[in-house]
Design an enzyme around this catalytic site. Structure first.
Site, PDB file in Angstrom:
ATOM      1  N   SER A  16      19.939  -0.199  -2.636  1.00 54.29           N
ATOM      2  CA  SER A  16      20.667  -1.368  -3.139  1.00 54.29           C
ATOM      3  C   SER A  16      19.927  -2.160  -4.211  1.00 54.29           C
ATOM      4  O   SER A  16      20.491  -3.058  -4.830  1.00 54.29           O
ATOM      5  CB  SER A  16      21.026  -2.309  -1.980  1.00 54.29           C
ATOM      6  OG  SER A  16      19.862  -2.831  -1.386  1.00 54.29           O
ATOM      7  N   ASN A  91      13.844   6.994  -0.822  1.00 52.66           N
ATOM      8  CA  ASN A  91      13.340   5.984  -1.744  1.00 52.66           C
ATOM      9  C   ASN A  91      12.862   4.718  -1.047  1.00 52.66           C
ATOM     10  O   ASN A  91      12.052   3.982  -1.594  1.00 52.66           O
ATOM     11  CB  ASN A  91      14.454   5.635  -2.749  1.00 52.66           C
ATOM     12  CG  ASN A  91      14.165   4.360  -3.513  1.00 52.66           C
ATOM     13  OD1 ASN A  91      13.335   4.340  -4.424  1.00 52.66           O
ATOM     14  ND2 ASN A  91      14.827   3.268  -3.143  1.00 52.66           N
ATOM     15  N   TYR A 155      -0.494   1.885   0.957  1.00 52.41           N
ATOM     16  CA  TYR A 155       0.525   2.425   0.058  1.00 52.41           C
ATOM     17  C   TYR A 155       0.071   3.752  -0.569  1.00 52.41           C
ATOM     18  O   TYR A 155       0.837   4.712  -0.652  1.00 52.41           O
ATOM     19  CB  TYR A 155       0.814   1.390  -1.036  1.00 52.41           C
ATOM     20  CG  TYR A 155       2.013   1.655  -1.897  1.00 52.41           C
ATOM     21  CD1 TYR A 155       3.312   1.450  -1.418  1.00 52.41           C
ATOM     22  CD2 TYR A 155       1.869   2.071  -3.216  1.00 52.41           C
ATOM     23  CE1 TYR A 155       4.423   1.668  -2.225  1.00 52.41           C
ATOM     24  CE2 TYR A 155       2.965   2.287  -4.030  1.00 52.41           C
ATOM     25  CZ  TYR A 155       4.237   2.084  -3.530  1.00 52.41           C
ATOM     26  OH  TYR A 155       5.339   2.298  -4.331  1.00 52.41           O
ATOM     27  N   LYS A 159       2.002   7.393  -0.091  1.00 52.92           N
ATOM     28  CA  LYS A 159       2.531   8.064  -1.274  1.00 52.92           C
ATOM     29  C   LYS A 159       1.887   9.435  -1.474  1.00 52.92           C
ATOM     30  O   LYS A 159       2.522  10.369  -1.972  1.00 52.92           O
ATOM     31  CB  LYS A 159       2.359   7.180  -2.510  1.00 52.92           C
ATOM     32  CG  LYS A 159       3.245   5.936  -2.499  1.00 52.92           C
ATOM     33  CD  LYS A 159       4.718   6.269  -2.252  1.00 52.92           C
ATOM     34  CE  LYS A 159       5.642   5.090  -2.511  1.00 52.92           C
ATOM     35  NZ  LYS A 159       7.065   5.419  -2.241  1.00 52.92           N
ATOM     36  N   ILE A 188       6.463   0.696 -13.221  1.00 52.64           N
ATOM     37  CA  ILE A 188       7.907   0.496 -13.401  1.00 52.64           C
ATOM     38  C   ILE A 188       8.242  -0.968 -13.134  1.00 52.64           C
ATOM     39  O   ILE A 188       7.750  -1.559 -12.165  1.00 52.64           O
ATOM     40  CB  ILE A 188       8.731   1.385 -12.431  1.00 52.64           C
ATOM     41  CG1 ILE A 188       8.249   2.841 -12.474  1.00 52.64           C
ATOM     42  CG2 ILE A 188      10.222   1.277 -12.744  1.00 52.64           C
ATOM     43  CD1 ILE A 188       8.449   3.556 -13.786  1.00 52.64           C
TER      44      ILE A 188
END
Length: 254
Positions: A16, A91, A155, A159, A188
């Site tokens: 979303s 995701n 993190y 990943k 990003i």
């Protein structure tokens, strides 16, 4: 290209906002029926309304990727409504950044659960339908942080883990017409990046400018850049590409 996903059903976790939303829109624009799950009900409803106004075929469901039963129920509902499941994009993600000596048990565990357990839950639930159909595309969203990043012990670990998970899925599921690949974004511009800038006390525009100055192509990445790479892996024509990690970072990452 406008209709390359006609007749395909895509399921995106954390769909979303940010990168997930861009991926959702890419598939919808190219003819897929898309389903998204998220725990943010407000963002879900907003995205569903926005995409339906654009004429996209979308199903938005509230579900927590950490809870296997919720994920299985959501995927079952998608298959019941749309008739199939062809593409899964793992995701969903969170950040709880801190230096190791400041990182709490909760900071560590929450990130591990959402990224790794979440991808496991969704992949295990989705593969049943893909194996039955002898077709599937699984795309996991990794990160350049997999190579190590200060303040991101949790993190970086997840990943990197997703890359190993991807390669293993490609080995186990390949004979069923299912490919598994990963996209590793670099810098990003997303809400998550904004949160990082806030954590270190730097204005977002300055943070973006500093990030872009280190990128060979001379700009920061946009969510659409990641969606484009995901679409490549999801393409029916990419059936001989599996177990790969593509770094979408404006330059090489080693």
């Amino acid at each position: 290209m406008a209709d390359r996903f006609n007749g395909r059903i895509a399921f995106i976790t954390g769909g979303s906002r940010g990168i997930g939303k861009a991926i959702t829109e890419q598939f919808a624009e190219e003819g897929a029926k898309v389903a998204i799950i998220d725990i943010n009900e407000e963002a879900l409803q907003e995205t569903e309304r926005e995409f339906k106004e654009k004429g996209y075929d979308i199903l938005a469901l509230k579900a927590n990727v950490v809870e296997a039963e919720e994920v299985e129920s959501a995927i079952s509902e998608v298959v019941n409504q749309f008739g199939s499941l062809d593409i899964l994009v793992n995701n969903a993600g969170i950040i709880r950044d801190n230096l190791l000596f400041k990182m709490t048990d909760s900071d560590w565990q929450q990130v591990i659960d959402v990224h790794l357990k979440g991808a496991f839950n969704a992949s295990r639930a989705a593969q049943k339908y893909m194996v039955k159909n002898n077709y599937g595309r699984i795309i996991n969203i990794s990160s350049t942080s997999a190579l190590g990043n200060r303040g991101q012990a949790n993190y970086s670990t997840v990943k990197a883990g997703l890359q190993g998970f991807t390669k293993t899925l490609s080995i186990e599921l390949g004979k069923y017409g299912i490919t598994a690949n990963a996209v590793a974004p670099g810098f990003i511009e997303t809400e998550m990046t904004r949160a990082t800038a806030e954590r270190i006390g730097v204005p977002f525009d300055d943070f973006v400018k500093a990030g872009a100055s280190k990128i060979p192509v001379g700009r920061s990445g946009k969510p659409a850049d990641i969606a484009n790479a995901v679409a490549f892996f999801a393409d029916e024509k990419s059936s001989f590409v599996s177990g790969q990690v593509i770094f979408v970072a404006g330059g090489p990452k080693t």
